[in-house]
Design an enzyme around this catalytic site. Structure first.
Site, PDB file in Angstrom:
ATOM      1  N   THR A  18       0.550  -1.214  -0.194  1.00  0.00           N
ATOM      2  CA  THR A  18      -0.544   0.107   0.491  1.00  0.00           C
ATOM      3  C   THR A  18       1.387   1.293   0.059  1.00  0.00           C
ATOM      4  OG1 THR A  18      -1.694  -0.855   1.011  1.00  0.00           O
ATOM      5  CG2 THR A  18      -1.558   1.145   1.416  1.00  0.00           C
ATOM      6  N   THR A  96       1.844  -4.152   4.222  1.00  0.00           N
ATOM      7  CA  THR A  96       1.364  -4.932   5.579  1.00  0.00           C
ATOM      8  C   THR A  96       0.779  -5.919   5.982  1.00  0.00           C
ATOM      9  OG1 THR A  96      -0.544  -3.620   5.488  1.00  0.00           O
ATOM     10  CG2 THR A  96       1.538  -2.178   6.202  1.00  0.00           C
ATOM     11  N   ASP A  97      -0.263  -6.751   4.902  1.00  0.00           N
ATOM     12  CA  ASP A  97      -0.386  -8.141   5.228  1.00  0.00           C
ATOM     13  C   ASP A  97       0.089  -9.090   5.394  1.00  0.00           C
ATOM     14  OD1 ASP A  97      -2.818  -6.660   4.141  1.00  0.00           O
ATOM     15  OD2 ASP A  97      -2.674  -7.378   2.232  1.00  0.00           O
TER      16      ASP A  97
END
Ligand code: ASP
Length: 341
Positions: A18, A96-97
């Protein structure tokens, strides 16, 4: 050991996520597109910092599509970079996942003195209140900090510093998405400086040996009313198994013969699916309890969560570790009583 130079060099390595996404003209939905240099250009505060910054775009992927091979290749690049003295600190930006997993995996593969800081963002750069620039500024600050030297891999997010072995992504949208439920953060970035408040209880001895062997490790989660018939046929396809058990490490009683049989062939690690705390060893004695399962050869993960327990087992198997080595590694990695001494 090389002395840190007066003006440190920090290399920012972009993997996508992101933090590097822009909305597409087609549907307005965000996809990775920005380079590491683009990310840096959005942080003018770094222009006046006494740090030389270099950039490298390693990948442009969402976190979900990063692979174990990607991270192993990245780790060997970073080891070389830090070993040659090209970098006094390294920042990896990514989705971040999977950040809680990649940071832990990197901690198993990277042992240089130069700090390796992993960060990202929850809001893409085009959104109001985008957190990427602040996270990047804090990450570079930590990577350049002499206090962070020798601490290995750290996660920096929302001005907090975390141990990769304890950090979890605990929120799907908040900018305060990362936490370490068992310990809290190791420190914070305050007024442009790292304040280190704690150091990790256990730092893995990284396994930088060649990871030549293929190893397929399955993570399977205990859920209410799931009998053994889904799990059993999968076992012949794997080289290792991690069970995310209920509570302190419990499974339905019907799973016991299946897991006992599996543990005679492959390493089977027992973790907790709760998101905090540890597996126990002897508090409960019913069929499918932690005591029962450990007596049948399962290995307790302690404070290591199921995702990290799976990565540790994968790396150990890929490095050709035998069963005793695998068992001996989990105790300190999970910071269990058996690991003391
Ligand atoms: N939500 C994700 C991120 O923060 C998407 C990804 O993991 O790439 O980057």
């Amino acid at each position: 050991m090389t002395k840190p130079r007066p003006r440190p060099t920090v290399v920012v390595v972009g993997l996508g996520g992101t933090i590097a996404m822009t909305p597409s003209a087609r549907d307005g939905a965000a996809r990775p597109s920005l380079s590491a240099q683009d990310l840096l250009d959005a942080v003018p505060q770094l222009d006046s910092a006494d740090i030389d910054i270099q950039t490298l775009s390693f990948a442009s992927k969402p976190g979900a599509s990063l692979t174990l091979d990607d991270i192993e290749t990245l780790a060997s690049w970073l080891r070389e970079m830090a070993g040659e003295g090209t970098a006094d600190g390294i920042v990896v930006t990514q989705g971040t996942d999977t950040l809680e997993e990649t940071a832990y995996l990197l901690s198993l593969l990277y042992a240089e003195q130069a700090p390796l800081v992993v960060s990202g963002a929850m809001r893409a750069p085009h959104l109001a209140g985008a957190d990427g620039p602040a996270n990047l500024l804090a990450a570079v600050t930590v990577a350049a900090s002499p206090q962070a030297r020798g601490l290995g891999v750290l996660v920096v997010f929302n001005d907090l510093v975390f141990d990769p072995a304890r950090v979890r992504k605990t929120h799907s949208t908040s900018t305060h998405a990362f936490a370490a439920p068992d310990t809290g953060p190791l420190g914070a970035v305050v007024e442009g400086h790292l304040r280190l408040l704690a150091i990790p209880a256990h730092t893995p001895r990284p396994l930088t040996t060649a990871l030549h062997r293929p190893a397929r490790v399955m993570l399977y989660c205990a859920t209410l009313g799931d009998d053994e018939r889904l799990l059993e046929p999968l076992l012949s396809q794997v080289d290792g198994l991690v069970i995310a058990g209920f509570g302190v490490g419990h499974v339905p009683e019907t799973w016991v013969p299946v897991l006992a049989k599996a543990a005679r062939r492959i390493p089977v690690v027992l973790a907790s699916r709760t998101g905090g705390g540890t597996t126990l060893t002897r508090a409960y004695g019913f069929d499918g309890s932690e005591k029962d399962l450990l007596s049948r050869g399962l290995i307790g993960a302690g404070h290591l969560d199921p995702y990290k327990a799976r990565l540790l087992l994968t790396v150990l198997l890929r490095a050709g570790a035998d069963h005793d080595t695998i068992r001996a590694t989990y105790a300190p990695a999970g910071t269990t009583a058996e690991g003391r001494g």
